[in-house]
Write a protein that holds these residues in place. Structure first.
Motif, mmCIF file in Angstrom:
data_model
loop_
_atom_site.group_PDB
_atom_site.id
_atom_site.type_symbol
_atom_site.label_atom_id
_atom_site.label_comp_id
_atom_site.label_asym_id
_atom_site.label_seq_id
_atom_site.Cartn_x
_atom_site.Cartn_y
_atom_site.Cartn_z
ATOM 1 N N THR A 62 0.761 -1.355 0.085
ATOM 2 C CA THR A 62 -0.052 -0.011 -0.066
ATOM 3 C C THR A 62 0.730 1.227 -0.086
ATOM 4 O OG1 THR A 62 -0.131 0.044 2.419
ATOM 5 C CG2 THR A 62 -1.629 -1.158 1.337
ATOM 6 N N GLU A 64 0.944 3.658 2.312
ATOM 7 C CA GLU A 64 1.601 3.800 3.523
ATOM 8 C C GLU A 64 2.618 2.809 3.686
ATOM 9 O OE1 GLU A 64 -0.168 4.317 8.096
ATOM 10 O OE2 GLU A 64 -1.155 2.824 6.505
ATOM 11 N N GLU A 65 2.682 1.477 3.472
ATOM 12 C CA GLU A 65 3.702 0.685 3.694
ATOM 13 C C GLU A 65 4.994 0.896 2.851
ATOM 14 O OE1 GLU A 65 0.643 -3.338 4.299
ATOM 15 O OE2 GLU A 65 1.494 -2.818 2.250
ATOM 16 N N GLN A 82 5.444 4.699 12.751
ATOM 17 C CA GLN A 82 4.074 5.089 12.422
ATOM 18 C C GLN A 82 3.733 6.518 12.564
ATOM 19 O OE1 GLN A 82 1.696 2.424 11.412
ATOM 20 N NE2 GLN A 82 0.363 4.104 11.057
ATOM 21 N N GLN A 86 2.593 9.079 9.398
ATOM 22 C CA GLN A 86 1.236 9.982 9.559
ATOM 23 C C GLN A 86 1.526 11.438 9.408
ATOM 24 O OE1 GLN A 86 -1.922 8.907 9.819
ATOM 25 N NE2 GLN A 86 -1.237 6.800 9.890
ATOM 26 N N GLU A 95 -3.442 11.460 3.224
ATOM 27 C CA GLU A 95 -4.022 10.563 4.300
ATOM 28 C C GLU A 95 -5.135 9.800 3.803
ATOM 29 O OE1 GLU A 95 -3.629 12.802 8.370
ATOM 30 O OE2 GLU A 95 -4.388 14.124 6.810
ATOM 31 N N LYS A 98 -3.995 6.323 1.840
ATOM 32 C CA LYS A 98 -2.739 5.735 2.407
ATOM 33 C C LYS A 98 -2.988 4.180 2.398
ATOM 34 C CE LYS A 98 -4.458 5.755 7.211
ATOM 35 N NZ LYS A 98 -4.341 5.921 8.573
ATOM 36 N N GLY A 99 -4.427 3.655 2.123
ATOM 37 C CA GLY A 99 -4.572 2.412 2.276
ATOM 38 C C GLY A 99 -4.650 1.656 0.679
ATOM 39 N N LYS A 100 -4.385 2.481 -0.200
ATOM 40 C CA LYS A 100 -4.295 2.087 -1.344
ATOM 41 C C LYS A 100 -3.126 1.690 -2.186
ATOM 42 C CE LYS A 100 -8.552 4.772 -2.891
ATOM 43 N NZ LYS A 100 -9.426 5.805 -3.930
ATOM 44 N N TYR A 101 -3.222 0.788 -3.358
ATOM 45 C CA TYR A 101 -1.884 0.697 -3.881
ATOM 46 C C TYR A 101 -1.694 1.711 -4.977
ATOM 47 C CZ TYR A 101 -2.577 -4.026 -1.429
ATOM 48 O OH TYR A 101 -2.619 -4.750 -0.239
#
Length: 240
Positions: A62, A64-65, A82, A86, A95, A98-101
């Motif tokens: 992702t 964020e990753e 972490q 943020q 923000e 953040k969970g998308k690829y």
């Protein structure tokens, strides 16, 4: 500079990807051409960041990753990762994705993630190699606003390679290259008014600058060191 003028070679030297064969490169008062490999490694980690036009993100992680991976590779403490991640996403306004690829977001958002990954290293200088070349006008504007904020608000030195004259016009200093040599350098207003020289080496100038240049050639008494529409309107209104 145009393609083949030596821009990327210069960047590779500044970022220590390539080694110099003659001359010296100074970073502040440090001659980095005298550094050994260990000292160069520390220099790259602590002083310099490099952002390419191809984003350099892993599609299997992702967004964020991707940022967290950079901090992990640079041996940041887990409790810091972490929190810092943020802060970086908030700084760059990403923000909500953040969970998308990477393949699920726009080019502008991907480039901002790439910038966040570099910021995670906390460099004092960031080199951008045509970071907006693959973006649409909206994405270009997003990324340039972020880059200017890094420089003006956070004091990070920015070296930006670009062939967009409107981007060059926003710099503090412009260096024009041709065939591996610097042929003009100075503030944008002086450099970009060298219309004939710029066109001779295959570069454009801002449209309003060229219009003023052509008007002056036609006998109109107008300043040719104009970079934007507002300045152009003001100059035209003052003509008699």
């Amino acid at each position: 500079g145009a393609s083949g003028s030596g821009k990327t070679t210069l960047l590779n030297l500044l970022s220590t990807i390539d080694s110099v064969t003659a001359g010296h490169i100074y970073y502040g008062d440090m001659d980095i051409t005298e550094f050994g490999e260990d000292k160069l490694s520390d220099f790259r980690k602590n002083q310099l960041g490099f952002v390419f036009q191809e984003y350099n993100l892993l599609d299997t992680l992702t967004l964020e990753e991707n940022i967290m991976l950079v901090m992990t590779l640079h041996r940041r403490k887990k409790r810091e990762i972490q929190s810092q991640c943020q802060k970086l996403m908030s700084l760059l306004g990403i923000e909500e994705v953040k969970g998308k690829y990477p393949y699920q977001v726009s080019g502008g958002q991907k480039q901002r993630i790439a910038i966040a990954g570099i910021l995670a290293m906390q460099p004092k200088c960031i080199i951008f190699d045509e970071p907006t070349a693959m973006l649409d006008p909206s994405g270009r504007k997003e990324v340039m606003n972020n880059i200017k904020e890094l420089n003006k608000k956070h004091g990070i030195t920015v070296i930006l390679i670009t062939h967009y004259m409107d981007e060059a016009a926003e710099a503090d200093r412009v260096v024009v290259m041709d065939k591996g040599k610097v042929i003009i350098e100075g503030i944008p207003r002086d450099v970009l008014s060298e219309v004939e020289t710029m066109k001779k080496i295959g570069l454009d100038v801002p449209q309003v600058t060229e219009i003023c240049y052509e008007l002056q050639k036609a006998g109109v008494n107008i300043d040719t060191k104009i970079l934007n529409v507002n300045e152009m309107v003001s100059a035209l209104c003052q003509l008699k």
